[in-house]
Write a protein that holds these residues in place. Sequence first.
Motif, PDB file in Angstrom:
ATOM      1  N   LYS A   1      -6.762  -1.444   8.166  1.00 39.22           N
ATOM      2  CA  LYS A   1      -7.013  -0.317   7.276  1.00 39.22           C
ATOM      3  C   LYS A   1      -7.203   0.970   8.071  1.00 39.22           C
ATOM      4  O   LYS A   1      -7.638   0.951   9.219  1.00 39.22           O
ATOM      5  N   SER A   2      -6.901   2.066   7.452  1.00 42.68           N
ATOM      6  CA  SER A   2      -6.957   3.355   8.134  1.00 42.68           C
ATOM      7  C   SER A   2      -8.381   3.782   8.485  1.00 42.68           C
ATOM      8  O   SER A   2      -8.577   4.618   9.365  1.00 42.68           O
ATOM      9  N   ASP A   3      -9.388   3.215   7.793  1.00 43.64           N
ATOM     10  CA  ASP A   3     -10.770   3.608   8.059  1.00 43.64           C
ATOM     11  C   ASP A   3     -11.451   2.729   9.104  1.00 43.64           C
ATOM     12  O   ASP A   3     -12.666   2.838   9.307  1.00 43.64           O
ATOM     13  N   ASN A   4     -10.700   1.854   9.767  1.00 44.63           N
ATOM     14  CA  ASN A   4     -11.279   1.042  10.835  1.00 44.63           C
ATOM     15  C   ASN A   4     -11.693   1.962  11.981  1.00 44.63           C
ATOM     16  O   ASN A   4     -10.849   2.650  12.559  1.00 44.63           O
ATOM     17  N   PRO A   5     -12.998   2.034  12.338  1.00 46.48           N
ATOM     18  CA  PRO A   5     -13.444   2.990  13.349  1.00 46.48           C
ATOM     19  C   PRO A   5     -12.941   2.676  14.753  1.00 46.48           C
ATOM     20  O   PRO A   5     -12.825   3.580  15.584  1.00 46.48           O
ATOM     21  N   MET A   6     -12.642   1.409  15.040  1.00 43.46           N
ATOM     22  CA  MET A   6     -12.184   1.028  16.377  1.00 43.46           C
ATOM     23  C   MET A   6     -10.672   1.165  16.512  1.00 43.46           C
ATOM     24  O   MET A   6     -10.167   1.815  17.435  1.00 43.46           O
ATOM     25  N   TYR A   7      -9.931   0.552  15.602  1.00 50.32           N
ATOM     26  CA  TYR A   7      -8.468   0.545  15.669  1.00 50.32           C
ATOM     27  C   TYR A   7      -7.902   0.817  14.279  1.00 50.32           C
ATOM     28  O   TYR A   7      -7.592  -0.111  13.535  1.00 50.32           O
ATOM     29  N   PRO A   8      -7.759   2.088  13.906  1.00 51.95           N
ATOM     30  CA  PRO A   8      -7.221   2.409  12.580  1.00 51.95           C
ATOM     31  C   PRO A   8      -5.826   1.819  12.399  1.00 51.95           C
ATOM     32  O   PRO A   8      -4.986   1.887  13.303  1.00 51.95           O
ATOM     33  N   GLY A   9      -5.606   1.232  11.235  1.00 50.84           N
ATOM     34  CA  GLY A   9      -4.323   0.604  10.956  1.00 50.84           C
ATOM     35  C   GLY A   9      -3.500   1.385   9.955  1.00 50.84           C
ATOM     36  O   GLY A   9      -3.931   2.403   9.417  1.00 50.84           O
ATOM     37  N   ASP A  10      -2.300   0.879   9.691  1.00 53.86           N
ATOM     38  CA  ASP A  10      -1.350   1.583   8.837  1.00 53.86           C
ATOM     39  C   ASP A  10      -0.911   0.748   7.637  1.00 53.86           C
ATOM     40  O   ASP A  10       0.164   0.964   7.082  1.00 53.86           O
ATOM     41  N   ASP A  11      -1.732  -0.218   7.220  1.00 54.39           N
ATOM     42  CA  ASP A  11      -1.336  -1.073   6.104  1.00 54.39           C
ATOM     43  C   ASP A  11      -1.028  -0.260   4.848  1.00 54.39           C
ATOM     44  O   ASP A  11      -0.035  -0.513   4.152  1.00 54.39           O
ATOM     45  N   GLU A  12      -1.890   0.714   4.528  1.00 54.43           N
ATOM     46  CA  GLU A  12      -1.691   1.503   3.311  1.00 54.43           C
ATOM     47  C   GLU A  12      -0.415   2.337   3.391  1.00 54.43           C
ATOM     48  O   GLU A  12       0.306   2.487   2.397  1.00 54.43           O
ATOM     49  N   THR A  13      -0.118   2.860   4.576  1.00 55.83           N
ATOM     50  CA  THR A  13       1.081   3.680   4.746  1.00 55.83           C
ATOM     51  C   THR A  13       2.342   2.839   4.659  1.00 55.83           C
ATOM     52  O   THR A  13       3.373   3.282   4.129  1.00 55.83           O
ATOM     53  N   ALA A  14       2.267   1.621   5.177  1.00 55.72           N
ATOM     54  CA  ALA A  14       3.442   0.756   5.183  1.00 55.72           C
ATOM     55  C   ALA A  14       3.758   0.171   3.809  1.00 55.72           C
ATOM     56  O   ALA A  14       4.925  -0.134   3.508  1.00 55.72           O
ATOM     57  N   GLN A  15       2.759   0.032   2.944  1.00 54.81           N
ATOM     58  CA  GLN A  15       2.949  -0.696   1.685  1.00 54.81           C
ATOM     59  C   GLN A  15       4.044  -0.123   0.793  1.00 54.81           C
ATOM     60  O   GLN A  15       4.844  -0.889   0.226  1.00 54.81           O
ATOM     61  N   PRO A  16       4.155   1.203   0.619  1.00 56.41           N
ATOM     62  CA  PRO A  16       5.236   1.712  -0.234  1.00 56.41           C
ATOM     63  C   PRO A  16       6.632   1.347   0.280  1.00 56.41           C
ATOM     64  O   PRO A  16       7.554   1.146  -0.519  1.00 56.41           O
ATOM     65  N   VAL A  17       6.788   1.271   1.607  1.00 55.82           N
ATOM     66  CA  VAL A  17       8.074   0.848   2.167  1.00 55.82           C
ATOM     67  C   VAL A  17       8.341  -0.607   1.798  1.00 55.82           C
ATOM     68  O   VAL A  17       9.459  -0.980   1.397  1.00 55.82           O
ATOM     69  N   LEU A  18       7.317  -1.440   1.893  1.00 56.20           N
ATOM     70  CA  LEU A  18       7.474  -2.853   1.534  1.00 56.20           C
ATOM     71  C   LEU A  18       7.761  -3.005   0.036  1.00 56.20           C
ATOM     72  O   LEU A  18       8.571  -3.849  -0.369  1.00 56.20           O
ATOM     73  N   ASP A  19       7.094  -2.188  -0.768  1.00 53.66           N
ATOM     74  CA  ASP A  19       7.285  -2.271  -2.216  1.00 53.66           C
ATOM     75  C   ASP A  19       8.719  -1.923  -2.627  1.00 53.66           C
ATOM     76  O   ASP A  19       9.206  -2.398  -3.660  1.00 53.66           O
ATOM     77  N   ALA A  20       9.386  -1.101  -1.802  1.00 52.92           N
ATOM     78  CA  ALA A  20      10.769  -0.726  -2.120  1.00 52.92           C
ATOM     79  C   ALA A  20      11.716  -1.919  -2.002  1.00 52.92           C
ATOM     80  O   ALA A  20      12.809  -1.909  -2.597  1.00 52.92           O
ATOM     81  N   ASN A  21      11.338  -2.915  -1.236  1.00 52.25           N
ATOM     82  CA  ASN A  21      12.070  -4.190  -1.151  1.00 52.25           C
ATOM     83  C   ASN A  21      13.552  -3.998  -0.812  1.00 52.25           C
ATOM     84  O   ASN A  21      14.439  -4.559  -1.455  1.00 52.25           O
ATOM     85  N   ARG A  22      13.827  -3.203   0.218  1.00 56.49           N
ATOM     86  CA  ARG A  22      15.206  -2.993   0.641  1.00 56.49           C
ATOM     87  C   ARG A  22      15.676  -4.176   1.490  1.00 56.49           C
ATOM     88  O   ARG A  22      14.967  -4.591   2.417  1.00 56.49           O
ATOM     89  N   PRO A  23      16.852  -4.749   1.244  1.00 52.57           N
ATOM     90  CA  PRO A  23      17.288  -5.948   1.953  1.00 52.57           C
ATOM     91  C   PRO A  23      17.558  -5.722   3.434  1.00 52.57           C
ATOM     92  O   PRO A  23      17.577  -6.689   4.208  1.00 52.57           O
TER      93      PRO A  23
END
Length: 339
Positions: free
Chosen positions: A227-249
């Motif tokens: 998650k982006s609010d991780n104080p040690m190692y902020p992640g990009d799960d929320e940012t990546a999700q819309p790309v995954l939702d698009a489900n491009r082959p």
Amino acid sequence: MKILILKRDKLGDMLLTTPMFALLRQQFPDARIDVLANTYNAWVIDGNSDVSRVWSYQRVKEGGRIHWRAALLQARQTLALRAEEYDWIIVANGDASHRAIKRAVWLGGRQVVSYVDARNTHRRVTHPLEIPKRIHEARRMANLLTPLGVTLPDTLPPLRFHLPADAQAFATTWLAEQGLAPGGYITLGLGARRAKKQPTTEQILRWTQHFNDAWGLKTVFMWTPGKSDNPMYPGDDETAQPVLDANRPWIVPFRGPLKPALGLIFNGRTSLFPDSGLMHFAAASPGGVLGFFAETDVSPPPDQWGPIGPKADWLEAPKAVSELGDELVLARVEALLQK
């Protein structure tokens, strides 16, 4: 001659120090060139023939916890390093660091080289150097060798990195499972902690469709887990999700740890990454990288942190990568494919 280099920084910073090691080995082929690093970044130089030995230590404080056993082991290691009686100790920090300077002084080298400033220095630093401005970090590291009589060439030696065997093994298995062949895809990542340096969902979908339709290349899409609010190692799960939702082959997602990610990067045709450690590793890969920078009046600029290498390129946006036109980006990627 016995030389010890202190390198306590991040993974990409360690990689950018490898040209310095190569220059030292060229100048002093018979010298003992050791590196003191922490367990987090030491593996980056595994197999580096320019280095004689890597001394590694665990950080005493990690994740808000004090590791007393690590403190004891560091004390023992300091005694062992002092017994080596190094001729030169080089503090390989791009800026002045009081903690790094203090550690170097504890180790008792005959000559100590470090960048210093008014607040970060020590009387036992025998070769205090002024911090150079607006030069690339790799050259800033190499500049620390000038007190040893090393003249810097116009072009530094290339980055040196050996892909770990387990990373290659993972890539071989994973690619087969996904129906991908080495060199048959482009890697696109979200490795930056600032949204302004990342392409938007719409850009990713348009670019990757072009990779597929025009060049027959699928895209391995990767991001920093968490998650982006991780104080040690902020992640990009929320940012990546819309790309995954698009489900491009033509988009094949990968959410995983660093070393497997490196295996995929090194087996791809080329890569696109925002300014990050992964960008620098991709620059050292056979396919190279296109790096993204933005708002460099307040963020680190590419003339200091841009990717370097024969297949390394970068683009700089005034405020955000979203401002970059598709035609420009795709032309730069095509140029990398043709190298």
